[in-house]
Motif scaffolding. Sequence first.
Motif, PDB file in Angstrom:
ATOM      1  N   UNK A  83       0.811  -1.227   0.000  1.00 45.66           N
ATOM      2  CA  UNK A  83       0.000   0.000   0.000  1.00 45.66           C
ATOM      3  C   UNK A  83       0.840   1.271   0.000  1.00 45.66           C
ATOM      4  N   UNK A  84       2.024   1.224  -0.586  1.00 40.76           N
ATOM      5  CA  UNK A  84       2.848   2.438  -0.732  1.00 40.76           C
ATOM      6  C   UNK A  84       2.645   2.957  -2.157  1.00 40.76           C
ATOM      7  N   UNK A  85       1.472   3.545  -2.370  1.00 42.26           N
ATOM      8  CA  UNK A  85       1.063   3.858  -3.736  1.00 42.26           C
ATOM      9  C   UNK A  85       1.832   5.027  -4.349  1.00 42.26           C
ATOM     10  N   UNK A  86       2.206   6.006  -3.555  1.00 46.09           N
ATOM     11  CA  UNK A  86       2.967   7.128  -4.097  1.00 46.09           C
ATOM     12  C   UNK A  86       4.310   6.652  -4.623  1.00 46.09           C
ATOM     13  N   UNK A  87       4.987   5.800  -3.848  1.00 46.92           N
ATOM     14  CA  UNK A  87       6.262   5.263  -4.298  1.00 46.92           C
ATOM     15  C   UNK A  87       6.056   4.383  -5.533  1.00 46.92           C
ATOM     16  N   UNK A  88       4.917   3.689  -5.573  1.00 51.35           N
ATOM     17  CA  UNK A  88       4.629   2.837  -6.721  1.00 51.35           C
ATOM     18  C   UNK A  88       4.482   3.657  -8.000  1.00 51.35           C
ATOM     19  N   UNK A 115      -2.285   2.621  -9.429  1.00 58.05           N
ATOM     20  CA  UNK A 115      -1.753   3.226  -8.200  1.00 58.05           C
ATOM     21  C   UNK A 115      -2.394   4.584  -7.940  1.00 58.05           C
ATOM     22  N   UNK A 116      -2.564   5.377  -8.994  1.00 60.09           N
ATOM     23  CA  UNK A 116      -3.224   6.674  -8.828  1.00 60.09           C
ATOM     24  C   UNK A 116      -4.683   6.483  -8.399  1.00 60.09           C
ATOM     25  N   UNK A 117      -5.332   5.462  -8.927  1.00 59.88           N
ATOM     26  CA  UNK A 117      -6.718   5.200  -8.536  1.00 59.88           C
ATOM     27  C   UNK A 117      -6.806   4.850  -7.055  1.00 59.88           C
ATOM     28  N   UNK A 118      -5.831   4.097  -6.564  1.00 59.38           N
ATOM     29  CA  UNK A 118      -5.823   3.765  -5.135  1.00 59.38           C
ATOM     30  C   UNK A 118      -5.684   5.029  -4.289  1.00 59.38           C
ATOM     31  N   UNK A 120      -7.009   7.767  -5.230  1.00 62.99           N
ATOM     32  CA  UNK A 120      -8.161   8.564  -5.659  1.00 62.99           C
ATOM     33  C   UNK A 120      -7.723   9.801  -6.440  1.00 62.99           C
ATOM     34  N   UNK A 121      -6.644   9.659  -7.171  1.00 67.90           N
ATOM     35  CA  UNK A 121      -6.161  10.714  -8.077  1.00 67.90           C
ATOM     36  C   UNK A 121      -6.669  10.367  -9.476  1.00 67.90           C
ATOM     37  N   UNK A 122      -7.932  10.676  -9.702  1.00 61.95           N
ATOM     38  CA  UNK A 122      -8.605  10.165 -10.892  1.00 61.95           C
ATOM     39  C   UNK A 122      -8.075  10.788 -12.169  1.00 61.95           C
ATOM     40  N   UNK A 123      -7.766  12.050 -12.146  1.00 58.19           N
ATOM     41  CA  UNK A 123      -7.254  12.700 -13.350  1.00 58.19           C
ATOM     42  C   UNK A 123      -5.939  12.058 -13.782  1.00 58.19           C
ATOM     43  N   UNK A 124      -5.040  11.825 -12.809  1.00 56.63           N
ATOM     44  CA  UNK A 124      -3.767  11.199 -13.114  1.00 56.63           C
ATOM     45  C   UNK A 124      -3.964   9.754 -13.579  1.00 56.63           C
ATOM     46  N   UNK A 125      -4.926   9.065 -12.980  1.00 59.05           N
ATOM     47  CA  UNK A 125      -5.210   7.688 -13.385  1.00 59.05           C
ATOM     48  C   UNK A 125      -5.697   7.641 -14.830  1.00 59.05           C
ATOM     49  N   UNK A 126      -6.584   8.555 -15.171  1.00 57.03           N
ATOM     50  CA  UNK A 126      -7.087   8.627 -16.546  1.00 57.03           C
ATOM     51  C   UNK A 126      -5.944   8.871 -17.517  1.00 57.03           C
ATOM     52  N   UNK A 127      -5.076   9.809 -17.172  1.00 55.42           N
ATOM     53  CA  UNK A 127      -3.950  10.120 -18.043  1.00 55.42           C
ATOM     54  C   UNK A 127      -3.026   8.935 -18.237  1.00 55.42           C
ATOM     55  N   UNK A 128      -2.755   8.181 -17.179  1.00 56.49           N
ATOM     56  CA  UNK A 128      -1.860   7.030 -17.271  1.00 56.49           C
ATOM     57  C   UNK A 128      -2.448   5.948 -18.171  1.00 56.49           C
ATOM     58  N   UNK A 281      -2.068  -4.747 -12.266  1.00 56.69           N
ATOM     59  CA  UNK A 281      -2.686  -3.727 -13.098  1.00 56.69           C
ATOM     60  C   UNK A 281      -4.193  -3.909 -13.214  1.00 56.69           C
ATOM     61  N   UNK A 282      -4.759  -4.932 -12.575  1.00 53.83           N
ATOM     62  CA  UNK A 282      -6.202  -5.124 -12.635  1.00 53.83           C
ATOM     63  C   UNK A 282      -6.869  -4.867 -11.304  1.00 53.83           C
ATOM     64  N   UNK A 283      -6.135  -4.360 -10.340  1.00 54.50           N
ATOM     65  CA  UNK A 283      -6.695  -4.148  -9.008  1.00 54.50           C
ATOM     66  C   UNK A 283      -7.911  -3.245  -9.021  1.00 54.50           C
ATOM     67  N   UNK A 284      -7.850  -2.149  -9.726  1.00 56.78           N
ATOM     68  CA  UNK A 284      -8.854  -1.122  -9.550  1.00 56.78           C
ATOM     69  C   UNK A 284     -10.220  -1.517 -10.060  1.00 56.78           C
ATOM     70  N   UNK A 285     -10.289  -2.626 -10.822  1.00 63.19           N
ATOM     71  CA  UNK A 285     -11.593  -3.037 -11.308  1.00 63.19           C
ATOM     72  C   UNK A 285     -12.518  -3.420 -10.172  1.00 63.19           C
ATOM     73  N   UNK A 286     -11.963  -3.735  -9.006  1.00 65.80           N
ATOM     74  CA  UNK A 286     -12.788  -4.267  -7.929  1.00 65.80           C
ATOM     75  C   UNK A 286     -13.178  -3.198  -6.932  1.00 65.80           C
TER      76      UNK A 286
END
Length: 289
Positions: A83-88, A115-118, A120-128, A281-286
């Motif tokens: 759960x170290x998402x920023x480092x990820x 990682x961005x979705x975890x 809750x940085x949705x804009x960054x997640x969309x961009x990635x 890479x499939x974590x956020x689907x859940x």
Amino acid sequence: MTDREGDGTGDDSRDHRFSEGEGFSDPYDEFDLDPPELDVDPSKVDPVDSRVVADTLDSQQIASDDVDATELLDVGLSYMQINRYEQATDAFERTAQYAEDERLEQEAWVNKGVAHAELEEWDEAIGAHREALDIDAESEHAATAETNLAYALWEFGETAQALEHAERAVEIDERFAEGWFNRAFFLSERGLSEEALQCIDNAIRLGLRNAKILEEKAEILEDLGEYDEAEEIAEEANELRERAEQQMMEDRREMEGQPTGAGGGATDPAGDIADPGREADRDSEWELE
């Protein structure tokens, strides 16, 4: 102290001769306040981005041949597991930077989006995820990118686009169970319960069966007025969740060196579906609820 030989005034400024050459070159190679490796266009740099200098130096000091991008990706996945998402996100971005193989680069971008979705940085997640799809919209990672992009768009308030990308995911890979589940969720949220039921049944037939999936199916059945079947499915979901919780407690006791109680453990992780390895890479689907 005695005066230097001269006029006896003690003013020796005329006796001290400074360099009469042409002076130092501009810039002086041995000491330059503006080294070329830091010559960046300020119009392209976010003034609050603290990583600009580090990233610039990396590109100057570290050759691609000196970096094992696959190992760097694994570092990012390890950060995800604890759960170290920023480092990820940083590890995945550097993986994409140094990856010479496009598939590896695409996988890094997809994982960065998760990682961005975890966070809750949705804009960054969309961009990635869009970066991943720009590399190859038909590859093995494209369906994952599409379904995770759909989820990020949904959370960002772009519900119409979310359904489009969820549909695109199953068009790319008809056997992508996670994609069918996400599509079922978006259809259900729009009140299209019959289509949603077909999609979630597809996901279950493809092997995706846990408490979260069954709970979603029970809600869809209720919307369709199939109350008896919905109740049966909901009871099964509760059983799976209870067994998963019991297994979790037993695993924790084993880690702490305590004896476990009687009874078998669950084989279904009840919601924690993604494999702990390179499939992060499939974590956020859940995360859909």
